[in-house]
Design a protein around this motif. Structure first.
Motif, PDB file in Angstrom:
ATOM      1  N   THR A 104       0.855  -1.181   0.000  1.00  0.00           N
ATOM      2  CA  THR A 104       0.000   0.000   0.000  1.00  0.00           C
ATOM      3  C   THR A 104       0.894   1.234   0.000  1.00  0.00           C
ATOM      4  OG1 THR A 104      -1.838  -1.073   1.138  1.00  0.00           O
ATOM      5  CG2 THR A 104      -1.714   1.319   1.296  1.00  0.00           C
ATOM      6  N   GLU A 134      -9.094   9.915  -8.510  1.00  0.00           N
ATOM      7  CA  GLU A 134     -10.034   8.914  -9.029  1.00  0.00           C
ATOM      8  C   GLU A 134      -9.529   8.326 -10.346  1.00  0.00           C
ATOM      9  OE1 GLU A 134     -14.784   8.554 -10.270  1.00  0.00           O
ATOM     10  OE2 GLU A 134     -14.008  10.372  -9.315  1.00  0.00           O
ATOM     11  N   GLN A 192      -2.710  -1.022  -3.439  1.00  0.00           N
ATOM     12  CA  GLN A 192      -3.548   0.169  -3.524  1.00  0.00           C
ATOM     13  C   GLN A 192      -2.699   1.410  -3.286  1.00  0.00           C
ATOM     14  OE1 GLN A 192      -6.525   0.597  -0.436  1.00  0.00           O
ATOM     15  NE2 GLN A 192      -5.174  -0.193   1.172  1.00  0.00           N
ATOM     16  N   LEU A 247      -3.061   5.207  -1.613  1.00  0.00           N
ATOM     17  CA  LEU A 247      -3.810   6.152  -0.784  1.00  0.00           C
ATOM     18  C   LEU A 247      -3.188   7.532  -0.938  1.00  0.00           C
ATOM     19  CD1 LEU A 247      -3.963   4.052   2.533  1.00  0.00           C
ATOM     20  CD2 LEU A 247      -5.568   3.990   0.597  1.00  0.00           C
ATOM     21  N   GLY A 278      -7.079   5.735  -9.707  1.00  0.00           N
ATOM     22  CA  GLY A 278      -7.523   4.629  -8.872  1.00  0.00           C
ATOM     23  C   GLY A 278      -7.024   4.749  -7.452  1.00  0.00           C
ATOM     24  N   ALA A 279      -6.673   5.965  -7.032  1.00  0.00           N
ATOM     25  CA  ALA A 279      -6.170   6.213  -5.679  1.00  0.00           C
ATOM     26  C   ALA A 279      -7.319   6.609  -4.758  1.00  0.00           C
ATOM     27  CB  ALA A 279      -5.111   7.309  -5.707  1.00  0.00           C
ATOM     28  N   LYS A 280      -7.190   6.270  -3.484  1.00  0.00           N
ATOM     29  CA  LYS A 280      -8.241   6.511  -2.511  1.00  0.00           C
ATOM     30  C   LYS A 280      -7.867   7.666  -1.600  1.00  0.00           C
ATOM     31  CE  LYS A 280     -10.872   4.156   1.136  1.00  0.00           C
ATOM     32  NZ  LYS A 280     -11.000   2.893   1.924  1.00  0.00           N
ATOM     33  N   PHE A 281      -8.778   8.610  -1.441  1.00  0.00           N
ATOM     34  CA  PHE A 281      -8.559   9.755  -0.557  1.00  0.00           C
ATOM     35  C   PHE A 281      -8.893   9.361   0.879  1.00  0.00           C
ATOM     36  CE2 PHE A 281     -10.187  13.718   1.468  1.00  0.00           C
ATOM     37  CZ  PHE A 281      -9.009  14.460   1.396  1.00  0.00           C
ATOM     38  N   VAL A 282      -7.924   9.575   1.785  1.00  0.00           N
ATOM     39  CA  VAL A 282      -8.110   9.199   3.192  1.00  0.00           C
ATOM     40  C   VAL A 282      -7.526  10.292   4.078  1.00  0.00           C
ATOM     41  CG1 VAL A 282      -8.026   6.706   2.735  1.00  0.00           C
ATOM     42  CG2 VAL A 282      -5.907   7.950   3.251  1.00  0.00           C
ATOM     43  N   GLU A 323     -10.340  15.939  -1.742  1.00  0.00           N
ATOM     44  CA  GLU A 323     -10.308  14.859  -2.727  1.00  0.00           C
ATOM     45  C   GLU A 323     -10.164  15.458  -4.121  1.00  0.00           C
ATOM     46  OE1 GLU A 323     -12.887  10.789  -3.670  1.00  0.00           O
ATOM     47  OE2 GLU A 323     -13.598  12.279  -2.212  1.00  0.00           O
ATOM     48  N   THR A 345      -3.566  11.838   0.668  1.00  0.00           N
ATOM     49  CA  THR A 345      -4.236  12.774   1.561  1.00  0.00           C
ATOM     50  C   THR A 345      -3.831  14.184   1.179  1.00  0.00           C
ATOM     51  OG1 THR A 345      -4.757  13.227   3.889  1.00  0.00           O
ATOM     52  CG2 THR A 345      -2.439  12.847   3.360  1.00  0.00           C
TER      53      THR A 345
END
Length: 328
Positions: free
Chosen positions: A157, A194, A181, A183, A197-201, A189, A185
């Protein structure tokens, strides 16, 4: 690009270039567009002060800082500054605003080169490159099956702090390593996240879940010493920390303690505090750190492109037009 009336006058605009090693591409471009170049032989505040009152524009290369003293001595014609860098923490931007001086920087053209360095440092730190070299030098090469085990990038990750242009370039490269994955920050966002394919946390979630934490933020009052003892305590013990932004983003004593105590696995740093780093510094005594002397943009093509972009920013500013990449 240029204002023909201004540049065709009997008095061509003078541009002071602070770094004698500035790539010729930008200098040639300025000359071809009617500018007179004053090139310093030595990049120092004192040398800048000798000429700043007589010029119309300044091509500034860090680490030289644009001080209040320089701006106070500058003449009324000096209204245009281009920095040969993406970052501008060596410049008091608010002071330039008060004085009505335009500033342009050179982002985007640095993204690929800096992202390459981030991946290089992540891999080198994860696979214990520096430590392995030390083992060879000290005649400690072993044949043990479990010797010098590192961390995998595949199925890991990746946590990216700051998904700007450089952060996005890092993500694109690391996707090719079949990571589990990505991530990220930041303040908000982003649609680019998007697309990747990255996730905002949240930052806490990123630190808790990431196997690699890569810092891609600019140095600001908000980010200075952001990576502190609390920051490192939230990371995995197996995690690798990478910084390709600015040294002052990191509380360096806290990082050193985290590396010594096994709070984190390893670190890869292209930037540190101070620069240059003294040869007896504690960072150089740690086997689990890979260091580079701030080489993020140090490729021939990248520095040529930075020089040309800075030159174009200056011409735009002199012509009273918006710079290609305006800061102020």
């Amino acid at each position: 690009m240029a204002n023909a009336n201004y540049f065709s006058s009997n008095k061509p605009p003078k541009v002071l270039v602070t770094c004698p090693n500035t790539p010729k591409m930008g200098i040639t471009f300025l000359k071809e567009n009617g500018c007179q170049i004053i090139m310093l032989e030595k990049s120092s505040e004192e040398d800048v002060l000798k000429h700043i009152a007589e010029v119309d524009a300044l091509l500034l290369a860090p680490p030289l800082k644009l001080t209040k003293r320089i701006l106070d001595v500058a003449g009324g014609n000096m209204k245009t500054i281009a920095t040969l860098s993406a970052g501008y923490d060596h410049i008091d931007v608010n002071d330039l605003k008060r004085r009505g001086i335009k500033l342009g920087n050179t982002p985007n053209v640095v993204n690929a080169a800096v992202a390459d360095i981030a991946v290089l440092l992540a891999l080198a730190a994860a696979r214990r490159l520096h430590e392995g070299r030390l083992k060879i030098e000290n005649n400690q090469w072993q044949s043990d099956y479990q010797w010098m085990l590192g961390q995998d990038v595949c199925n890991s990750t990746i946590g990216i702090v700051g998904l700007g242009g450089i952060g996005q370039a890092v993500a694109k490269r690391l996707k090719g390593f079949e990571v589990r994955q990505i991530l990220y920050t930041g303040h908000r966002e982003k649609p680019e996240g998007e697309d990747l394919g990255a996730k905002f946390v949240s930052l806490d979630t990123l630190l808790r879940d990431s196997d690699f934490v890569i810092i891609c933020v600019p140095l600001t009052n908000e980010t200075e010493n952001m990576c502190n003892q609390d920051f490192f305590s939230k990371m995995k013990k197996t995690a690798v920390f990478v910084n390709i932004s600015r040294g002052k983003v990191v509380d360096q004593p806290a990082l050193i303690e985290a590396l010594k105590n096994g709070t984190i696995f390893a670190a890869g740093l292209d930037v540190m505090t101070p620069e240059p780093l003294p040869p007896d510094h504690d960072l150089l005594k740690l086997p689990n750190v890979v260091l580079m002397p701030h080489l993020g943009t140090a490729t021939v093509n990248t520095e040529n492109e930075m020089s040309l972009l800075a030159a174009k920013n200056i011409l735009k500013g002199l012509a009273g037009e918006e710079m290609i990449h305006p800061v102020v």
